[in-house]
Design a protein around this motif. Structure first.
Motif, PDB file in Angstrom:
ATOM      1  N   THR A 128      34.063  32.624   0.902  1.00  5.40           N
ATOM      2  CA  THR A 128      33.374  31.633   0.076  1.00  5.40           C
ATOM      3  C   THR A 128      31.994  32.167  -0.256  1.00  5.40           C
ATOM      4  N   GLY A 129      31.212  31.343  -0.904  1.00  2.00           N
ATOM      5  CA  GLY A 129      29.851  31.743  -1.238  1.00  2.00           C
ATOM      6  C   GLY A 129      28.993  31.994  -0.008  1.00  2.00           C
ATOM      7  N   ASP A 130      29.473  31.573   1.152  1.00  4.59           N
ATOM      8  CA  ASP A 130      28.709  31.797   2.387  1.00  4.59           C
ATOM      9  C   ASP A 130      28.835  33.227   2.900  1.00  4.59           C
ATOM     10  N   ASN A 131      29.807  33.962   2.395  1.00  8.31           N
ATOM     11  CA  ASN A 131      30.019  35.334   2.864  1.00  8.31           C
ATOM     12  C   ASN A 131      29.118  36.312   2.117  1.00  8.31           C
ATOM     13  N   SER A 132      28.643  37.331   2.835  1.00  4.35           N
ATOM     14  CA  SER A 132      27.741  38.313   2.249  1.00  4.35           C
ATOM     15  C   SER A 132      28.477  39.241   1.287  1.00  4.35           C
ATOM     16  N   GLN A 133      27.687  39.990   0.529  1.00  4.35           N
ATOM     17  CA  GLN A 133      28.265  40.952  -0.403  1.00  4.35           C
ATOM     18  C   GLN A 133      29.072  42.007   0.338  1.00  4.35           C
ATOM     19  N   ASN A 134      28.564  42.471   1.452  1.00  2.00           N
ATOM     20  CA  ASN A 134      29.274  43.491   2.230  1.00  2.00           C
ATOM     21  C   ASN A 134      30.612  42.964   2.739  1.00  2.00           C
ATOM     22  N   GLU A 135      30.639  41.695   3.160  1.00  2.00           N
ATOM     23  CA  GLU A 135      31.894  41.108   3.644  1.00  2.00           C
ATOM     24  C   GLU A 135      32.929  41.018   2.518  1.00  2.00           C
ATOM     25  N   ARG A 136      32.465  40.720   1.334  1.00  2.00           N
ATOM     26  CA  ARG A 136      33.381  40.639   0.200  1.00  2.00           C
ATOM     27  C   ARG A 136      33.940  42.023  -0.142  1.00  2.00           C
ATOM     28  N   GLU A 137      33.065  43.010  -0.187  1.00  2.00           N
ATOM     29  CA  GLU A 137      33.511  44.359  -0.522  1.00  2.00           C
ATOM     30  C   GLU A 137      34.470  44.899   0.529  1.00  2.00           C
ATOM     31  N   GLU A 138      34.200  44.598   1.784  1.00  2.00           N
ATOM     32  CA  GLU A 138      35.087  45.051   2.851  1.00  2.00           C
ATOM     33  C   GLU A 138      36.469  44.403   2.719  1.00  2.00           C
ATOM     34  N   ALA A 139      36.506  43.124   2.372  1.00  2.00           N
ATOM     35  CA  ALA A 139      37.785  42.431   2.210  1.00  2.00           C
ATOM     36  C   ALA A 139      38.578  43.020   1.048  1.00  2.00           C
ATOM     37  N   ILE A 140      37.898  43.326  -0.051  1.00  2.00           N
ATOM     38  CA  ILE A 140      38.575  43.925  -1.205  1.00  2.00           C
ATOM     39  C   ILE A 140      39.148  45.286  -0.837  1.00  2.00           C
ATOM     40  N   HIS A 141      38.381  46.067  -0.064  1.00  2.00           N
ATOM     41  CA  HIS A 141      38.866  47.376   0.399  1.00  2.00           C
ATOM     42  C   HIS A 141      40.124  47.202   1.257  1.00  2.00           C
ATOM     43  N   LYS A 142      40.111  46.234   2.161  1.00  2.03           N
ATOM     44  CA  LYS A 142      41.267  46.000   3.034  1.00  2.03           C
ATOM     45  C   LYS A 142      42.475  45.504   2.229  1.00  2.03           C
ATOM     46  N   LEU A 143      42.205  44.725   1.180  1.00  2.00           N
ATOM     47  CA  LEU A 143      43.298  44.249   0.337  1.00  2.00           C
ATOM     48  C   LEU A 143      43.989  45.428  -0.353  1.00  2.00           C
ATOM     49  N   ASN A 144      43.197  46.371  -0.788  1.00  2.00           N
ATOM     50  CA  ASN A 144      43.755  47.537  -1.480  1.00  2.00           C
ATOM     51  C   ASN A 144      44.503  48.460  -0.522  1.00  2.00           C
ATOM     52  N   SER A 145      43.995  48.592   0.704  1.00  2.00           N
ATOM     53  CA  SER A 145      44.594  49.524   1.664  1.00  2.00           C
ATOM     54  C   SER A 145      45.832  48.948   2.339  1.00  2.00           C
ATOM     55  N   GLY A 146      46.035  47.637   2.244  1.00  2.00           N
ATOM     56  CA  GLY A 146      47.186  47.011   2.872  1.00  2.00           C
ATOM     57  C   GLY A 146      46.872  46.304   4.172  1.00  2.00           C
ATOM     58  N   GLU A 147      45.623  46.367   4.634  1.00  2.00           N
ATOM     59  CA  GLU A 147      45.243  45.642   5.848  1.00  2.00           C
ATOM     60  C   GLU A 147      45.246  44.135   5.600  1.00  2.00           C
ATOM     61  N   LEU A 148      45.050  43.740   4.364  1.00  2.00           N
ATOM     62  CA  LEU A 148      45.134  42.334   3.965  1.00  2.00           C
ATOM     63  C   LEU A 148      46.165  42.193   2.848  1.00  2.00           C
ATOM     64  N   GLU A 149      46.796  41.009   2.786  1.00  2.00           N
ATOM     65  CA  GLU A 149      47.718  40.703   1.696  1.00  2.00           C
ATOM     66  C   GLU A 149      47.117  39.708   0.702  1.00  2.00           C
ATOM     67  N   TYR A 150      46.254  38.837   1.198  1.00  2.00           N
ATOM     68  CA  TYR A 150      45.642  37.822   0.339  1.00  2.00           C
ATOM     69  C   TYR A 150      44.180  37.611   0.717  1.00  2.00           C
ATOM     70  N   ILE A 151      43.372  37.375  -0.306  1.00  2.00           N
ATOM     71  CA  ILE A 151      42.038  36.805  -0.132  1.00  2.00           C
ATOM     72  C   ILE A 151      42.088  35.378  -0.649  1.00  2.00           C
ATOM     73  N   LEU A 152      41.655  34.416   0.165  1.00  2.00           N
ATOM     74  CA  LEU A 152      41.569  33.019  -0.255  1.00  2.00           C
ATOM     75  C   LEU A 152      40.115  32.704  -0.562  1.00  2.00           C
ATOM     76  N   THR A 153      39.886  32.015  -1.672  1.00  2.00           N
ATOM     77  CA  THR A 153      38.512  31.730  -2.072  1.00  2.00           C
ATOM     78  C   THR A 153      38.449  30.419  -2.837  1.00  2.00           C
ATOM     79  N   VAL A 154      37.241  29.945  -3.065  1.00  2.00           N
ATOM     80  CA  VAL A 154      37.065  28.706  -3.815  1.00  2.00           C
ATOM     81  C   VAL A 154      35.983  28.828  -4.880  1.00  2.00           C
ATOM     82  N   ASP A 155      34.849  29.387  -4.547  1.00  2.00           N
ATOM     83  CA  ASP A 155      33.730  29.366  -5.480  1.00  2.00           C
ATOM     84  C   ASP A 155      33.227  30.749  -5.854  1.00  2.00           C
TER      85      ASP A 155
END
Length: 963
Positions: free
Chosen positions: A486-513
């Motif tokens: 969410t908007g409470d997460n830092s820029q670094n946390e967002r970039e790390e999640a996107i990296h994990k989504l691409n590498s296969g460590e994550l399947e989905y990112i859930l978000t609202v705002d």
């Protein structure tokens, strides 16, 4: 359908198809060639046949995931009805991918077998209906390109069960089926091992060969120069043309994923500034933008720099800055006002904020470029004025898809979780949103509709921060790999999640705002919408997250969970880009989604579609706020008060909606608080009349006469008739008298005559038509004349969708009053028509297909379609075959009377009915029957079958008949 009647129709259709093309026959059974041109695609025909079949068989060599995706919603609906089918396919040329076979296994109501027949290359689709079979055979495999976009040749035929051709095809299928292998997980696993060993060549979904990229050397790949695409080339030309006029500002409006950053880099390279400033609103995209610029501009690494919270490369030739940093007084004032020759602002629709205005007002570049996908504002700030109304280039979603600039998408509108008849809505509690039952429902849908590529890379939009975190936790318990941001997460946390989504460590990112805009995740292959649609702008922003092309996917899957939301009507508006707020347009965009370009498709589960229809019926689309927002947006874009025709040209609110709200456009402008020259009371009544009667363009005759008299003082009756003929429309005496009655006010009821001030608008003097003296005097005022000219321009545009050679156009909508006028009745008798009325050698019949539950039993007639061209109709009750009223109708041919059938789905559609055309009464079908009166008694009624001149279009037909 009666067997002998069916045989005759099929015989006639074959006669037309193979002996004489001029024979008039039923379109339902007519042989035809399906080419994917002229809005009749192979896909739409297959969907039509599936919708009415008892069972089906497909024999297709090649199948892609995208091809299956186009049918998944229909196959799901068929499963709910207990309809099953069979698909026979192959491994010919190793075209079919292992993952596609896994997708086939998801189809519970479809049995699949794989043939080992050498050279198996068939392409046929057979549908068994109640009384007949239909067949499509030709060039189209089950791929999204072959079904919707490619130029194909497929023959569509109809046959009785005893026909030799259909039996030949069925026997061939059964022989191959008996020898084929049932599709199972074990077989797919073995095939996958074999498939992955095949070197060098793989087939792309477009049915063309592509080289496996592992055989391309890095050196060769890097040597491929980046060139502007078609959109970018056109935009660059327009930017140069704009600057040639001396303009120092320009605005680019371009759909997400169409390459705005590359476009701006190409323009900077052409402009060759000494120093450039690129402003974005998030640090996350600064580095990506800078990398893209380096690819285009080249040069030394030190030429490129970042100004943000973590970097201060203020001396760089090409400076990329966040608005948060550069807008601080301590930063932007260290630069001279003319330090940058070229300034660019990304996501410029945010430029109404103080931080942006501070920068724009400070710097004085030689050129300022703004870029956005959505210039529309809700705070009424005028972005267009900020850029001197210079729109250098504009390309929206539909056009971008047509130009193949975006990744194709398959949208699925599915029903959200429902329990005990209750569906998720605006007030649903969090605990129900994350309940195990709803989570299982979500997982079932996202698995069924799937994704393109080797693994899931999904983004889910939720309704609240609480739902993001709770749902992520619950999904993880179910075995998925997700994270909530969410908007409470830092820029670094967002970039790390996107990296994990691409590498296969994550399947989905859930978000609202966050992630609605300003972020580039091109590898996304599934977008899941778990919230109501708040606005069409946000909807397109979220859908657009997946529309960037990427080597890892052929299309993106959009799964929209539709609950009992009052804003559901926004879904077809957003997908189609239709901003008219005309309810009939919105319904049509829900029923018929052929407007979407390329291989992309829009699919609604039937129950989910009903939720949208309910929202359309129950919502006022023309509130003052809606109209004011559209008006303000258009005024901002044009830099002046719009005309009605501007709303049409700019794809905005339908002028009929505007005048329906305010009686005429002058009144509407006053409601917008504009200061305009005043009009007299009579001038307002004339504007009101022309707006109500002629703006809709349903008959061109009155429009032509008004236009003529705006430039000529008068025109003779003979010359007017000649003008009509030159225009290509009919000009019989009855129609001319009808036109005269409209202007003389003889047609109108007394209330309208009073409203129009009891004065004939156009008079006949010595055989010549002319405006009355008061109007002639008023037309000397260019202001009043401008309003009339505006109505005429709109009416001509609206008239384009109507058949000018006939009084009424099949499948367009008309009110009872329209029917009176267009059938040349001398007076408006619409208030006395009720269900039907035989008068003036015509008998218009109006049927509301689904009556309200509270309608009295004695009025709940059982009118129904028996087939797309056969309608069982009830007369008024207390009538028999011996009643004079019934006899008059049954002797319609002898009397030269024409029967016209109109119907609408329910009362939610308002006063307009679909025109289904002229009808004949089937011989021998008229019968005396009884219907209950709700009091234990029965009333006499006559029923008869009406045979339509053309079968009802399948999309309208199914829209009308389904509950």
């Amino acid at each position: 359908m009666e067997q002998q009647q069916l045989i005759r129709k099929i015989e006639n259709s074959l006669y037309k198809g193979f002996i004489d093309q001029n024979k008039t026959v039923s379109a339902q059974f007519k042989p035809k060639l399906l080419t994917n041109k002229h809005h009749e695609t192979v896909l739409s025909t297959i969907l039509q046949e599936l919708k009415t079949c008892k069972t089906f068989i497909f024999s297709v060599a090649f199948i892609t995931e995208g091809g299956l995706a186009t049918l998944k919603t229909m196959l799901y609906d068929l499963k709910q009805k207990g309809i099953t089918g069979r698909i026979l396919t192959s491994t010919f040329l190793n075209f079919n991918q292992p993952k596609m076979f896994k997708e086939l296994l998801k189809l519970d109501n479809v049995e699949v077998r794989v043939t080992s027949e050498k050279g198996f290359h068939s392409k046929g689709y057979i549908f068994e209906h109640q009384d007949y079979y239909s067949l499509i055979v030709g060039s189209s495999n089950l791929t999204d390109s072959a079904l919707k976009a490619n130029y194909e040749w497929n023959v569509f035929l109809t046959s009785l069960e005893s026909g030799e051709i259909i039996n030949h095809f069925k026997n061939q299928f059964e022989d191959a089926w008996d020898e084929a292998i049932p599709l199972m997980e074990e077989w797919i696993a073995n095939y996958k091992q074999y498939y992955e060993l095949q070197p060098f060549v793989k087939y792309a979904t477009s049915n063309t060969l592509e080289l496996n990229t592992e055989y391309l050397t890095n050196a060769f790949a890097e040597s491929l120069a980046i060139q502007p695409n078609k959109m970018q080339t056109a935009a660059l030309e327009q930017l140069n043309a704009l600057r040639a006029t001396g303009a120092k500002k320009g605005l680019i409006i371009s759909a997400t994923g169409t390459g705005k950053t590359y476009l701006s880099a190409f323009d900077v390279r052409s402009f060759s500034p000494k120093k450039m400033l690129f402003i974005v609103h998030r640090e996350q995209i600064l580095k990506k933008a800078m990398q893209d610029y380096r690819k285009i501009l080249g040069g030394h690494e030190d030429d490129f720099g970042i100004l943000s919270g973590t970097s201060k490369d203020v001396h760089a030739k090409y400076l990329f800055a966040t608005i948060q940093t550069i807008s601080r007084d301590g930063y932007f004032r260290q630069f001279a006002k003319d330090q940058f020759d070229y300034v660019l602002i990304d996501e410029v629709h945010k430029a109404g904020a103080e931080s942006y205005l501070k920068i724009i007002n400070y710097f004085t570049p030689n050129f300022l470029l703004g870029m956005t996908a959505t210039p529309e504002r809700t705070d009424r700030f005028n972005i267009y004025e900020l850029f001197d109304y210079n729109i250098a280039y504009e390309i929206r979603l539909q056009a971008a898809l047509e130009e193949e600039m975006l990744c194709p998408f398959h949208y699925f509108g599915v029903l959200d979780y429902e329990k005990n008849g209750l569906t998720i809505d605006d007030t649903t509690e969090l605990r129900k949103l994350v309940s195990s039952e709803r989570v299982k429902h979500i997982i079932e849908k996202i698995n069924y509709y799937g994704y393109s590529g080797d693994r899931i890379r999904g983004l889910m939009f939720c309704s609240s921060k609480e739902e993001v975190h709770e749902l992520s936790t619950t999904l993880n318990h179910e075995g998925l790999k997700t994270i909530g941001l969410t908007g409470d997460n830092s820029q670094n946390e967002r970039e790390e999640a996107i990296h994990k989504l691409n590498s296969g460590e994550l399947e989905y990112i859930l978000t609202v705002d966050i992630f609605n805009e300003g972020i580039d995740i091109p590898f996304l292959n599934q977008i899941v919408m778990l919230r109501q649609t708040q606005s069409s702008i946000i909807f397109i922003q979220q859908l657009g997250r997946g529309l960037r092309k990427h080597d890892s996917k052929d299309y993106v899957t959009i799964i929209d969970f539709i609950g009992n939301y009052k804003n559901n009507y926004l879904i077809p508006i957003a997908l189609s880009g239709d901003q008219t707020m005309n309810k009939d347009n919105v319904r049509r965009k829900t029923v018929n989604t052929d407007y979407i370009q390329g291989v992309s498709t829009i699919n609604f589960e039937e129950i989910a579609k009903k939720k949208i229809f309910d929202a359309i019926n129950n919502t006022n689309l023309s509130t003052l706020k809606t109209l004011r927002d559209a008006y303000t947006e258009l005024k901002n874009r044009l830099g002046r008060i719009p005309f009605l025709i501007d709303f049409i040209k700019q794809n905005s609110i339908d002028p009929e909606v505007i005048v329906g709200y305010a009686d005429n456009y002058y009144n509407f402008i006053l409601k917008m608080k504009e200061s305009i020259p005043s009009l007299t009371e009579y001038e307002l009544s004339v504007l009101g009349m022309f707006s109500k009667e002629f703006l809709n363009g349903k008959r061109v005759h009155e429009i032509l006469l008004i236009e003529t008299l705006l430039s000529d003082e008068s025109i003779s009756r003979e010359s007017f008739v000649q003008r009509l003929k030159e225009f290509g429309t009919y000009a019989d005496d009855a129609t001319i008298h009808s036109v005269e009655n409209m202007f003389s006010l003889k047609f109108h009821v007394q209330n309208d005559v009073k409203k129009y001030k009891f004065k004939p608008v156009i008079e006949i003097v010595d055989g010549h038509y002319q405006f009355n003296k008061e109007i002639q005097e008023s037309l000397r005022d260019s202001n009043f004349k401008g309003y009339i000219e505006d109505i005429v321009k709109c009416a001509y545009v609206k008239n384009e969708k109507y058949d000018k050679t006939k009084a009424m156009t099949l499948f367009e909508k008309y009110s009872r009053r329209d029917a009176c006028r267009l059938l040349n009745w001398p007076h408006d008798d619409s208030s006395t028509i009720y269900g039907y009325r035989a008068k003036h050698n015509t008998c218009p019949i109006f049927v509301t297909y689904h009556k309200k539950d509270e309608v009295e039993t004695s009025q709940a007639y059982g009118d129904e379609f028996l087939a797309p061209e056969l309608f069982r109709w009830f007369t008024r009750n207390r009538l028999t075959l011996d009643s004079i009223e019934v006899k008059n109708i049954l002797t319609y041919k002898e009397a030269g009377m024409k029967i016209h059938l109109f119907t609408k789905k329910d009362d939610g559609e308002g006063t307009d009915f679909y025109y289904l055309g002229q009808a004949d009464i089937a011989d021998g079908s008229a019968k005396n029957e009884k219907m209950p009166d709700g009091k234990g008694n029965h009333l006499s009624v006559v029923t008869m079958n009406l045979v339509l001149e053309q079968p009802v279009h399948y999309d309208i037909y199914h829209y009308l008949v389904e509950e």
